[in-house]
Design an enzyme around this catalytic site. Structure first.
Site, PDB file in Angstrom:
ATOM      1  N   ASP A  72      38.988  45.252  46.919  1.00 34.54           N
ATOM      2  CA  ASP A  72      38.194  46.491  46.379  1.00 34.54           C
ATOM      3  C   ASP A  72      36.661  46.047  46.051  1.00 34.54           C
ATOM      4  O   ASP A  72      36.359  45.034  46.284  1.00 34.54           O
ATOM      5  CB  ASP A  72      39.083  46.579  45.028  1.00 34.54           C
ATOM      6  CG  ASP A  72      38.172  47.583  44.084  1.00 34.54           C
ATOM      7  OD1 ASP A  72      37.805  48.582  44.554  1.00 34.54           O
ATOM      8  OD2 ASP A  72      37.882  47.155  42.951  1.00 34.54           O
ATOM      9  N   CYS A  80      33.167  18.427  28.182  1.00 34.23           N
ATOM     10  CA  CYS A  80      33.480  19.653  27.967  1.00 34.23           C
ATOM     11  C   CYS A  80      34.221  19.569  26.409  1.00 34.23           C
ATOM     12  O   CYS A  80      33.869  20.440  25.768  1.00 34.23           O
ATOM     13  CB  CYS A  80      34.386  20.525  29.011  1.00 34.23           C
ATOM     14  SG  CYS A  80      34.054  20.516  30.629  1.00 34.23           S
ATOM     15  N   ASP A  87      40.594  45.056  40.843  1.00 36.13           N
ATOM     16  CA  ASP A  87      40.510  44.952  39.418  1.00 36.13           C
ATOM     17  C   ASP A  87      40.864  46.421  38.657  1.00 36.13           C
ATOM     18  O   ASP A  87      41.209  46.172  37.388  1.00 36.13           O
ATOM     19  CB  ASP A  87      39.177  44.241  39.084  1.00 36.13           C
ATOM     20  CG  ASP A  87      38.002  45.487  39.142  1.00 36.13           C
ATOM     21  OD1 ASP A  87      38.304  46.289  40.244  1.00 36.13           O
ATOM     22  OD2 ASP A  87      37.325  45.483  37.998  1.00 36.13           O
ATOM     23  N   ASP A 139      43.358  50.653  41.347  1.00 34.74           N
ATOM     24  CA  ASP A 139      43.810  49.702  42.363  1.00 34.74           C
ATOM     25  C   ASP A 139      45.188  49.298  42.094  1.00 34.74           C
ATOM     26  O   ASP A 139      45.911  48.386  42.833  1.00 34.74           O
ATOM     27  CB  ASP A 139      42.997  48.119  42.434  1.00 34.74           C
ATOM     28  CG  ASP A 139      41.451  48.464  42.668  1.00 34.74           C
ATOM     29  OD1 ASP A 139      41.157  49.324  43.891  1.00 34.74           O
ATOM     30  OD2 ASP A 139      40.714  47.814  42.083  1.00 34.74           O
ATOM     31  N   CYS A 191      36.495  18.796  31.819  1.00 33.71           N
ATOM     32  CA  CYS A 191      36.129  17.234  31.682  1.00 33.71           C
ATOM     33  C   CYS A 191      35.957  16.975  30.219  1.00 33.71           C
ATOM     34  O   CYS A 191      36.223  17.718  29.271  1.00 33.71           O
ATOM     35  CB  CYS A 191      34.944  17.092  32.240  1.00 33.71           C
ATOM     36  SG  CYS A 191      33.452  17.938  31.579  1.00 33.71           S
TER      37      CYS A 191
END
Lengths: 52, 737
Positions: free
Chosen positions: B459, B58, B636, B640, B55
């Site tokens: 996971d 920000c 992650d 995996d 925004c």
């Protein structure tokens, strides 16, 4: 119909000016961050220069 | 310095332009870029990724905070790409800035500007935009003249208008149509048809036929149609490019997240080296909190290492002289020196990544909706217009001009104007929406594949959890033990100690002689007694199966502090959302049975598998696929990656190991998991919109093509059909919620 000889070049010229303006803005990287620019107008800080 | 480099970029185009190219900037830009690179001041530009910025406030907060930091000259946020570029003195480091930004509440990651070839993609985008602008200008002017012709301009006036249109249209078509011509040509050269072949043919034939008609003062010229075609298709092309460029730059950004360096000990001195220059048998120092840059064997030091990313285990593992460690593991408590066994390309991390690359290539055989449409569409269009040409040639007894006229009209009407927009407009709308939610679509067909998913495999460690422990049994522990534990825990940076210190309230007990034993725990003296907080064996008790640390007070039974892994924010919401969409959920973890069972119960997942080896995970995914499921894998860790690559579509969080991120199609930029459910919902919607768009453009064709076939089309009808279908399709794409 003589008026066409003036109106057509005028319309082309005006359109051409718009095109040149667009190309200038594009070269100046003003289309790099459309979302940021849309938000930036709302900040209180004054921001008078485009991104380096 | 920075200002000078910027000037050089400005000046360069004038110096180098003047070639015969239609686009002087295209030729000049690379030269300018090179010049700028040569003059780039050293270590002055830092790039940070800001996944949570969204925004106006920000922008202001981030820029102000950065500018107030000493040594920073300027900071500029790019909200579209969610990153900030900072010009600063060489001594300012990205880590400083990351801390500043975290101080004002923004997650930030360092990016390696060298790896971000942003200028490259940018240039392509600007070139497309330039063509789009030129086509728009030409379209508007020709339309102005065409309206006069449609409303009844006759004879000499009409011819003049046609000539002026030709003068605008021909250079425009040559300049703006290039992307289509080159793509069509490269497809034809290898003997294939793509969507650009009918497009190029339509644009080219429409222009050529109109020029011929103009020369012979004919009444029908399709210059407006030719340019309009180019405009609408360029629009689709630009949208497509934008979403791709965004994905590509952000994916590059993720690769740039890990700037790999290692501290090498040479004759007692510490030297910081890129991983590529570390050789076998070098001695490398890894500080607590650092990630192992290489595979190696521990020479000196004791510590605990977190192998979560590689194996999915939530318990840290002890490491002392002689222990083997693999690249990617995190060193927790004490400094370790390693003798390098394998580095860079040979390390286990890289071998895994290579395996993934192989799996990736196998998966890229998925054909997207647009490709499938083009496969049917392109030949059909050509056949139809050829048939029209043949029929009218036969019917009129050899009136070549009329036959060509009708064939071209058919080509223009059927030209996939709306089709060219149908998919890109939806993809842009969907990926833009998802990007704002912190979901990055890396692969072009991921959205389509995600919509087909019916089984989601998660996971555990690092995916559904943050990989950060949380004390579980504090309520049942006495005040005295708690205050002693707090005092001891504050002296250590071990994750369990940090978690304890963060959750125990009140004042710490007065513990003196605090001393941390790396790899074991913390000890000290309290009220004349020796106290210890740390590993079970060291405190003198039997270790349980749960993640725990133990407090031993001399002369009293030991207290056990158990921990559970902290659930990632949004995990419940994501699972509830996916269940609501009728997708089955499964939890597959490499962790111990007890931990997984407890966790699955907490999240309400009935179907779980524990202690799965990496190969088993991938095998499970494949087995599910063989049973006809379309699997979404969310993971992650390195364990995996094989499963991620084997799944129909895969998602990984931004904190994942880069091998996992490379293997997945979608990356979550923020910490929140809730976005997964949104992504699944939006993807289903997006596919529905795409199909609607195909139906809409087919509908226009059903009305307009018969008119073209019987020779009743006028340039007005084709202009209307084309613009109306394109606009309806774009508006339909915007209905995405």
């Amino acid at each position: 119909m003589q008026i066409l000889a003036i109106l057509i070049p005028v319309s082309l010229l005006l359109g051409g000016l718009g095109l040149l303006g667009f190309i200038w803005a594009l070269k100046g990287r003003q289309f790099d961050d459309p979302q940021g620019d849309a938000s930036r107008i709302l900040t209180k800080e004054f921001d008078d220069k485009p991104a380096p | 310095m920075a200002a000078r480099a910027a000037e050089a970029t400005e000046i360069a185009p004038e110096m180098t332009s003047g070639g015969l190219s239609a686009c002087p900037a295209c030729v000049a830009a690379p030269a300018a870029e090179r010049l700028a690179a040569l003059q780039k001041p050293e270590a002055a530009r830092l790039m940070l990724s800001l996944p949570t910025a969204h925004c106006a406030a920000c922008i202001a907060t981030v820029e102000t905070a950065l500018r107030q930091h000493p040594g920073v000259q300027s900071a500029r946020v790019n909200l579209t790409l969610k990153r900030v570029s900072v010009e600063a003195e060489p001594e300012v480091t990205a880590a400083d800035l990351t801390r500043v930004l975290e101080g004002v509440g923004y997650e930030a990651h360092e990016l390696d500007p060298g790896l971000l070839s942003m200028t490259e993609t940018d240039r392509q985008g600007r070139a497309l935009l330039m063509r789009l602008g030129v086509a728009f200008f030409a379209m508007m002017n020709i339309m102005l003249l065409s309206v006069a012709v449609w409303s009844g301009a006759e004879a000499a006036t009409r011819d003049m208008f046609h000539w002026i249109s030709a003068m605008i249209a021909i250079p425009t078509v040559i300049f703006a149509g290039q992307p289509f011509f080159t793509s069509a040509w490269s497809a034809l050269r290898v003997g294939r048809l793509n969507m650009d072949v009918p497009i190029s043919l339509a644009i080219f034939l429409a222009t050529a036929m109109s020029l011929f008609e103009t020369m012979h003062s004919g009444s029908k010229a399709y210059f407006d149609a030719a340019v309009m075609l180019a405009f609408f298709l360029l629009l689709g092309r630009y949208l497509d490019h934008r979403s791709r460029a965004l994905a590509r730059s952000a994916a590059g950004e993720l690769a740039a997240l890990e700037v790999p360096r290692a501290v090498v000990l040479e004759a007692g001195a510490e030297v910081l080296r890129p991983i590529g220059q570390v050789a076998r048998d070098d001695v490398v120092l890894v500080r607590p909190g650092g990630r192992m840059p290489v595979d190696g064997v521990v020479l000196t030091g004791t510590s605990e290492v977190d192998r979560g990313l590689l194996t999915g285990e939530s318990l840290p593992v002890f490491a002392g002289p002689g222990s083997l460690v693999s690249a990617g593991e995190v060193n927790l408590t004490g400094p370790l020196t390693l003798r390098v066994l394998a580095a860079g390309k040979d390390s286990s991390l890289h071998r895994m990544a290579d395996l993934v690359a192989v799996a990736e290539a196998a998966r890229n055989t998925y054909t997207s909706l647009a490709e499938r449409a083009a496969r049917i569409y392109a030949p059909a269009v050509h056949l139809l217009s050829l048939a029209a040409f043949g029929f009218w040639l036969w019917r009129t007894g050899g009136d070549f001009r009329l036959a060509v006229n009708i064939a071209v009209a058919v080509l223009i009407i059927t030209c996939p104007c709306a089709l060219g927009l149908a998919v890109p407009a939806v993809v842009t709308a969907a990926s833009g929406k998802l990007f704002r939610k912190g979901v990055l679509i890396k692969n072009g067909t991921a959205l389509e594949r995600l919509a087909e998913v019916d089984l989601v495999i998660f996971d555990k460690t690092g995916t559904l959890t943050l990989g950060a422990p949380e004390p579980a049994n504090l309520d049942g522990i006495g005040a005295e033990a708690r205050s002693v534990a707090l005092a001891l825990a504050r002296a250590s940076s071990h994750p369990l100690a940090v978690a304890l210190a963060g959750r125990i309230g009140g004042a710490p007990a007065e513990v003196t002689n605090l001393r941390e034993m790396p790899g074991y725990g913390v000890e000290g003296r309290w009220a004349g007694k020796s106290v210890r907080l740390g590993r079970a064996g060291w405190v003198g008790v039997e270790a349980g199966s749960e993640t725990a640390t133990y407090l031993g007070i001399e002369g009293a039974p030991a207290t056990t502090f158990t921990f559970s892994d902290q659930i990632r924010p949004g995990a419940e919401a994501a699972i509830a959302g996916l269940k609501a969409q009728g997708k089955a959920i499964r939890l597959v973890s490499g962790d111990h049975k007890a931990a997984v069972a407890a966790f699955a119960a907490r999240l309400g997942i009935a179907d779980w598998v524990a202690e799965a080896l990496p190969a088993e995970k991938a095998g499970l995914v494949r087995q599910m696929a063989d049973q006809g499921h379309k699997v979404l894998m969310v993971g992650d860790g390195l364990n995996d990656t094989a499963a991620l690559a084997a799944a129909h579509v895969s998602i990984s969080p931004a904190q994942a190991l880069d091998a996992a991120r490379v293997a997945s199609d979608i990356v979550l930029l923020g910490r929140d998991l809730a976005a997964i459910a949104d992504a699944a919902r939006i993807s289903t919607q997006a596919i529905r919109r795409m199909k609607e768009n195909f139906a809409i453009s087919a509908g226009y064709n059903v009305i307009a093509v018969p008119l073209a076939l019987i020779g009743a089309t006028t340039p007005l009808v084709s202009a209307l059909a084309m613009s109306l279908s394109s606009i309806t399709v774009s508006l339909n794409a915007l209905r995405l919620r």
